[in-house]
Structures are given as C-alpha cells and as structure tokens.
Design a protein around this motif. Sequence first.
Motif, short mmCIF file in Angstrom:
data_model
loop_
_atom_site.label_atom_id
_atom_site.label_comp_id
_atom_site.label_asym_id
_atom_site.label_seq_id
_atom_site.Cartn_x
_atom_site.Cartn_y
_atom_site.Cartn_z
N TYR A 72 -0.32 -6.03 -10.85
CA TYR A 72 0.53 -5.72 -9.94
C TYR A 72 1.75 -6.84 -9.61
CZ TYR A 72 -3.53 -2.62 -8.62
OH TYR A 72 -4.33 -1.76 -8.40
N LYS A 130 -6.10 -8.45 -2.07
CA LYS A 130 -6.26 -7.04 -2.11
C LYS A 130 -5.91 -6.51 -3.46
CE LYS A 130 -5.73 -6.22 2.86
NZ LYS A 130 -5.08 -5.47 3.75
N TYR A 131 -4.70 -7.19 -4.13
CA TYR A 131 -4.36 -6.68 -5.42
C TYR A 131 -4.52 -7.72 -6.57
CZ TYR A 131 -2.20 -3.58 -2.24
OH TYR A 131 -1.94 -2.75 -1.03
N ARG A 164 -1.53 6.39 -6.32
CA ARG A 164 -2.98 6.07 -6.74
C ARG A 164 -3.17 7.41 -7.95
NH1 ARG A 164 -6.28 2.47 -4.11
NH2 ARG A 164 -5.32 2.08 -1.83
N ARG A 168 2.22 2.13 -3.62
CA ARG A 168 1.22 2.27 -4.68
C ARG A 168 1.27 3.75 -4.97
NH1 ARG A 168 -4.53 -0.51 -3.66
NH2 ARG A 168 -4.83 0.03 -6.04
N GLU A 214 0.85 -1.24 0.17
CA GLU A 214 -0.10 0.11 -0.01
C GLU A 214 0.73 1.29 -0.22
OE1 GLU A 214 -3.73 1.69 -0.61
OE2 GLU A 214 -3.25 -0.43 -0.52
#
Length: 247
Positions: A46, A65-66, A33, A31, A28
């Motif tokens: 990913y 989650k990815y 956004r 990343r 996270e």
Amino acid sequence: MVNFWKLVNKVIKEADILLLVLDSRMPELTRNRELEQKIGSKKLIYVLNKCDLIPKDEMEEVARKYSPSVFVSSREKLGGTLLFRKIMELSRGEPCIVGVIGYPNVGKSSVINLLKGKKSASISPQSGHTRGIQFISAKGKIKLIDTPGVLEFSEKEIMKQIMIGSKNPQHVKEPDYYAAKLIEQFPKMFEKHCGLEYAGDPYDFLEKFALKSNTLVKGGNPDMNRIGRMLLQDWQKGKVHEKFLEN
C-alpha cells in the motif's frame, strides 16, 4: 469497463509486485475491494501518497490498518527511498516487474516518477490523464507498469468521485452544494485554507469566502458556483490540508 478490467488483469498477471496507491487523507475511500480480491496472493504494497497533507499521529493510525505500507509525498519528494527498499525486500534483490494501480488522481504517475528519480510518467491534475498501459524502466532493475485509474463509482456517486479526484470540478453541476458538503466534513481544514471561522453554516461560509476573495457576479453578489468550483479544485490539488509534516 470490460476492456478496462482486461487491462488490469493483464497487469496483475505480469507483475511480481503490485503497488496500490491510496490518498493518505482518505485511504479507505480510495481503496478498491474488487481490485484487491483480484490481486489474490500477489505481493502487495500500500503506497499512501500525499502524506504531507496529514498529521504524523494520523499516519501512525493509518499504518496500523494498511500493511505492508509506505508513506510517500511526491510533491515533497518524501518516501521514494523507503518504497524502493520495500520493493527490493519483497523481490529479494532480484529484477522484478512492479504494477502501479489505483484510482485516477491519487498520484500513480507521481509515485512512478518518485521511484525513477526523474520525470518519466506524464502528470496532470486533471483526472484520467494516463491512458492505456505504460511500461517504464526504473532504478534497481525494476520495470514499472502504469495503468489507467480504477473506477468503481457510478455517476450518481459524485461526492466520492470529487473527493478522490476522479470527477473534474469543471464538469460538476451545483459545485457549491458539493463544496458545502466538504466544508461540513472538514471544517478545520477549510478554516485554515480560507482564513475564516466556520460557524456551522457551510453556505454562509462559502458566501463569506466569495466576498473575501472578490469572487462575485454582476451587482456584487457572491458567485456561489465559481467559489464552490474553486474550492473543489483546491481540494483535488491538495491545497486544503490540516498541516504539513515537520522536516
């Protein structure tokens, strides 16, 4: 930064598929956004690098989650075949252009070399090593586009930059402070790495490790700056981890 985003937009426009390289230990945090919004409807994978530094059960949680995602370890040469197959699946076996994007030091060049099967993109543990856009031919009629790292953090957000490897520890003021913050956040990892028990005080832990490793200033006192900088470098090089994956 304007020129940088111009380059990134060019990569997004030219690529058929985009690989967003993340650090498996902190996906996270690595990343971007704004970058993902720019990708829009483009095909995206990913790529969770450094997967050898996290436990298998944590990998399963991250994978949920990815999606779609592929775990790789450029150091252990894991996941290259799976990533190639995923690219071929999305391209339906046709020749394609693949853009490789992500923060500095998450391992973009290493992922490229993993796909190519031999050293092609130059690699350095120092952030910002890859400059400009590089076009690289890979197997299976794949052409890879490498880019500079994506930076969205300001200079005030030094802790985040240190954690993802975009801030060279040699340029960090008060490295013991940031090393202490890392120890507080990942005590078990540093216990294993340093061979010491963490009793709740990160500065006491740093002092003990400095004494243990003979990292001292004149007079025999712990060199807190040097030991802090050493641990930040070890973190960025992937030497601080919970356990390696089983073979």
